[in-house]
Design an enzyme around this catalytic site. Structure first.
Site, PDB file in Angstrom:
ATOM      1  N   ASP A 116       0.778  -1.118   0.022  1.00 53.03           N
ATOM      2  CA  ASP A 116       0.055   0.023  -0.032  1.00 53.03           C
ATOM      3  C   ASP A 116       0.797   1.166  -0.106  1.00 53.03           C
ATOM      4  O   ASP A 116       1.898   1.275  -0.812  1.00 53.03           O
ATOM      5  CB  ASP A 116      -0.943  -0.149   1.094  1.00 53.03           C
ATOM      6  CG  ASP A 116      -1.984   1.186   1.094  1.00 53.03           C
ATOM      7  OD1 ASP A 116      -2.784   0.788   0.449  1.00 53.03           O
ATOM      8  OD2 ASP A 116      -1.847   1.910   1.792  1.00 53.03           O
ATOM      9  N   HIS A 310      -7.093  -6.467  -1.067  1.00 52.13           N
ATOM     10  CA  HIS A 310      -6.050  -5.488  -0.660  1.00 52.13           C
ATOM     11  C   HIS A 310      -5.130  -6.008   0.307  1.00 52.13           C
ATOM     12  O   HIS A 310      -4.115  -5.810   0.406  1.00 52.13           O
ATOM     13  CB  HIS A 310      -6.558  -4.105  -0.430  1.00 52.13           C
ATOM     14  CG  HIS A 310      -5.772  -3.132  -0.214  1.00 52.13           C
ATOM     15  ND1 HIS A 310      -4.873  -2.545  -1.012  1.00 52.13           N
ATOM     16  CD2 HIS A 310      -5.226  -2.474   0.949  1.00 52.13           C
ATOM     17  CE1 HIS A 310      -4.295  -1.721  -0.536  1.00 52.13           C
ATOM     18  NE2 HIS A 310      -4.296  -1.525   0.548  1.00 52.13           N
TER      19      HIS A 310
END
Length: 333
Positions: A116, A310
């Site tokens: 991320d 994610h």
């Protein structure tokens, strides 16, 4: 709940920060396992809203494979320093912290692994501090320039519909998210969801849709399966309940300043060993964003974890660990 090593606090010299050694002293809470004699240490950089604890599955596996595994709570998070000024969270400061941490730990070079926002930090390391980098691994985050606010507004004219734009105004996101820290993780820390389902619901990363789950957590549907236990969510809820989300959000408030100050990041070709682990169903950082990486990275390996979302290193830790350790062992053992 996976055993996670306790933190050791290290005060950074500030030598490598744009603020210089005379700036506000920064202290990082660092979690570490293994010794890895004769091999480059592996430094893990977390994203938002995460912690060093997000690497709880990777640290013991990498240490067991014979490497020294290091994961800091980064600037603005948990027990690490959280300066007030927004400009204290620019890319130069974040990369400078990692270079200063190597100095504090008496490490010459390391392999940097990021997920991320932490992925953008580690991809910047070989541009800003090439002499400190043995290799780079991006998990979900490709080597690419960070999208600026003008580009984001071309897709999301209403700032409220895109979380990175909603984050720009100081205090707005904090006023909402700080009230319900546990709910942030209960709602969002879930496994992969088919992108077609998100498109049908109008909540995808696509023009004209809403891509801001943080603004109204109660309206976020329960779709994916939880990828963290109640005890694990407690770790995140306690940390962000104590600190709030301001530190991590301030990283986003520097994206335009980062592009102006560091135009080579994401555009300069890289020649050191690199690994890109994509997650097939990541709505924030889909694999398509990594399509140009073979043209930018001269020594690149790529892999995709199928049907994962994610938080792939927590959702599919065995798969991620296998890919990471195989690459580390072949390239650095």
């Amino acid at each position: 709940m996976t055993t996670f090593p306790p933190a050791v606090h290290h005060t950074l010299s500030g030598k490598h920060s744009p603020d210089g050694p005379g700036g506000e002293p920064i202290q990082l809470a660092v979690h570490e396992l293994g010794d890895g004699a004769g091999r480059p240490p592996v430094v893990f950089s977390h994203g938002f809203p995460e912690l060093a604890y997000s690497w709880r599955y990777q640290l013991p596996a990498v240490a067991d494979a014979g490497f020294r595994a290091i994961a800091p709570d980064q600037r603005g998070y948990n027990r690490s320093s959280a300066p007030e000024a927004i400009e204290a969270y620019g890319l130069g400061q974040l990369c400078g912290d990692l270079a200063d941490l190597l100095d504090a730990l008496e490490i010459d070079k390391a392999v940097f692994v990021g997920h991320d926002w932490g992925g953008f930090v580690v991809w910047a390391m070989p541009v800003l501090f090439p002499e400190r980098c043995a290799g780079v691994v991006g998990i979900c985050t490709p080597y690419t320039p960070f999208p600026g606010t003008p580009f984001l507004r071309s897709m999301f004219p209403d700032d409220d519909d895109m979380y990175m734009l909603w984050f720009q105004q100081p205090g707005v996101a904090e006023a909402v998210m700080d009230q319900h820290p546990r709910k942030v993780f209960e709602k969002l820390m879930v496994g992969g969801i088919d992108p077609e389902v998100l498109l049908e619901m109008g909540t995808a990363r696509a023009e004209g849709m809403s891509f801001n789950p943080f603004k109204d957590l109660d309206s976020v549907p329960d779709l994916g399966e939880p990828i963290a236990t109640d005890d694990e969510i407690d770790v995140y809820a306690e940390a962000f309940g104590r600190t709030g989300f301001r530190g991590g959000i301030n990283w986003y408030r520097n994206i335009d300043a980062n592009a102006a100050a560091y135009p080579d990041v994401g555009t300069r070709p890289l020649e050191l060993p690199t690994l890109m682990i994509c997650s097939e169903w990541d709505p924030a950082l889909p694999p398509a964003l990594a399509a140009n990486m073979p043209n930018m990275c001269g020594d690149l390996e790529m892999a995709t974890v199928p049907r994962a979302g994610h938080w792939v290193q927590q959702e599919e830790p065995e798969t991620v660990n296998d890919l990471l350790i195989d690459w580390l062992t072949r390239r650095f053992a």
